[in-house]
Design an enzyme around this catalytic site. Sequence first.
Site, PDB file in Angstrom:
ATOM      1  CG  HIS A 533      -1.928  -1.124   1.201  1.00 53.49           C
ATOM      2  ND1 HIS A 533      -2.691  -1.455   2.313  1.00 53.49           N
ATOM      3  CD2 HIS A 533      -2.280  -1.990   0.218  1.00 53.49           C
ATOM      4  CE1 HIS A 533      -3.469  -2.485   2.002  1.00 53.49           C
ATOM      5  NE2 HIS A 533      -3.239  -2.821   0.746  1.00 53.49           N
ATOM      6  CE1 TYR A 534       4.268   1.298  -4.973  1.00 55.52           C
ATOM      7  CE2 TYR A 534       4.171  -0.812  -3.817  1.00 55.52           C
ATOM      8  CZ  TYR A 534       4.208  -0.087  -4.996  1.00 55.52           C
ATOM      9  OH  TYR A 534       4.182  -0.742  -6.192  1.00 55.52           O
TER      10      TYR A 534
END
Length: 593
Positions: A533-534
């Site tokens: 989920h960067y």
Amino acid sequence: MLQLQHSTKQEWHCGLQCMPSIQTAIRFFFLISYCSRVVYSDAPFPFIEDARQSLLRSDYDYIIVGGGAAGCSLAATLSLNFTVLVLERGGVPFGNPNIERAENFGPNLADINDTAPAQEFISEDGVGNRRARVLGGGTCLNAGFYSRASSDYVNRSGWDVPLVEDSYRWVEQQLVFIPDLGEWQSAFRDGLLEAGVLPDRGVTLEHLIGTKTGASIFDGEGRRHTAAELLGSANSSNIAVLVHATVQRILFRSSCDAGDSGCRPRAYGVLFSDTDGTDHLALLNPGNQSEVILCAGALGSPQLLLLSGVGPAENLSPLGIPLVLDVEGVGKGMADNPTNLVFVPSPRPIESSSIKVVGITDFGSFIEAGSMGSLDEFMSTQAQKFSALVDPRPSKRSTVQIGARIRAEADTPIPSLAQSTFSQIGIVLEKVVGPLSSGELLLRTTNISDNPSVRFNYFTQPQDLESCIQGMRVIERVINSAAMVNFTFRMNATQISQNLTNAVLLVGNALPNTLDTDALARFCRRTVMTLWHYHGGCQVGRVVDSDYRVRGVGALRVVDGSTFEFTPGTNPQATVMMLGRYMGMQILRERLH
């Protein structure tokens, strides 16, 4: 729901009217190439073509770089009234069983060959990660969990609330399902409630404190529905989608528009290459409202801006990249939500399960669960890496074993975990909200196909570390809850000691004594992973304005997760797809009213 009819391949053929005279044989050769170009009709969208065999029109109202979660929804929306070209560096997801089937989630992530949908990268923090390389983006790789952003997140973003609601619903009507909970997920849900993650929110798409069952892009038959299917809502006469089209750089010219205080760079097209290495130009309609829109993701969008000369001058000069505009914020604010896993050996098989239930705490941590059965191939390749992170000294191993339920009064034999199958191991994980810690993206080379250098600086902010520590304590309570008793061994201290070594070597995480804050802090730091989920790199206020236009540059926007300061909700895919639809509708409003 879209009903996709799959076929292997369809070709366009010319009739006799295509036959040229002898004098125009060369022209006939090129005409044959046009008439037999590959169309990926198993989409079944006839406007999807391979970049090697496409014939571009001379101009487009919008060129969208990246056919991911945002790019597909944005393209479908803009095509309702304007001509749109989508350039996607990967292939199509349709007909790929690793993408389409829930049980193949692990093999899909594990496949990192040069043409695989998942491209591996390792951050400077030493954490292995993945970036999408396929039409549909991360929705083709993820665990499927679908949940909206919180109302606070929407309000802080300054978005139009009714349009946000409409945009979420547009996505949900096409792709989203309410999952059935098996025994493992049901036990985990009840364990969260027993552990105090309250209230019980039932089934909801909303982001609310407590325990809830979310939605999924996997349907009841275990089939994944990706953002690529949103292209079925497009006006097919206005859209072209080229796959295996790698954009090399954005093209700029100087613009001195009326009312500007001075000349500024303005995007007028892009240069892209196909898999044969042939370069192509895609150009915008010369009208003032045409735009290039980057939807290449949190790595791809800032990387492409830098390679095109938009970014910090000191970072571009060493690579010999001509400066177009000095924008300090490009590549800054890169963040990835730190995630830590606890493995739960079970005396009984656990159904193959992706994330379906989440505990949203009030202290900045999300608690979720899955199973090794859904990750077997991926996790087996990672087990050796995990075990290297665990301190092997016996003095550092304390009383709470991997998640095994400790009952001194019982003496139930436990098999060697080194011989256990992955189907008998559950996963409970904690993900830090936000996070507050962030880092930077820098170019390594001038080749767009090379991963940039990325550092996320996990746990550099004390609040992130504290959230992890508290989250691990919640996980222990969940594992030791009455609700989880059928999925945990009852062992005495001797059996724990005998089996701990095998367990650590198999899955690599041994949860320390949760009363020992320092031990938990070490555990969080040493076993940190990603949940993919960067975000960041082109953030609102730093690189783009509130309308997602690149500041100081004409005809260029960024619409994807690179614009986020924090991850929205428990999983960003819902909001990224929503944002594509939302900005598409906003742009249509601007131009049509």
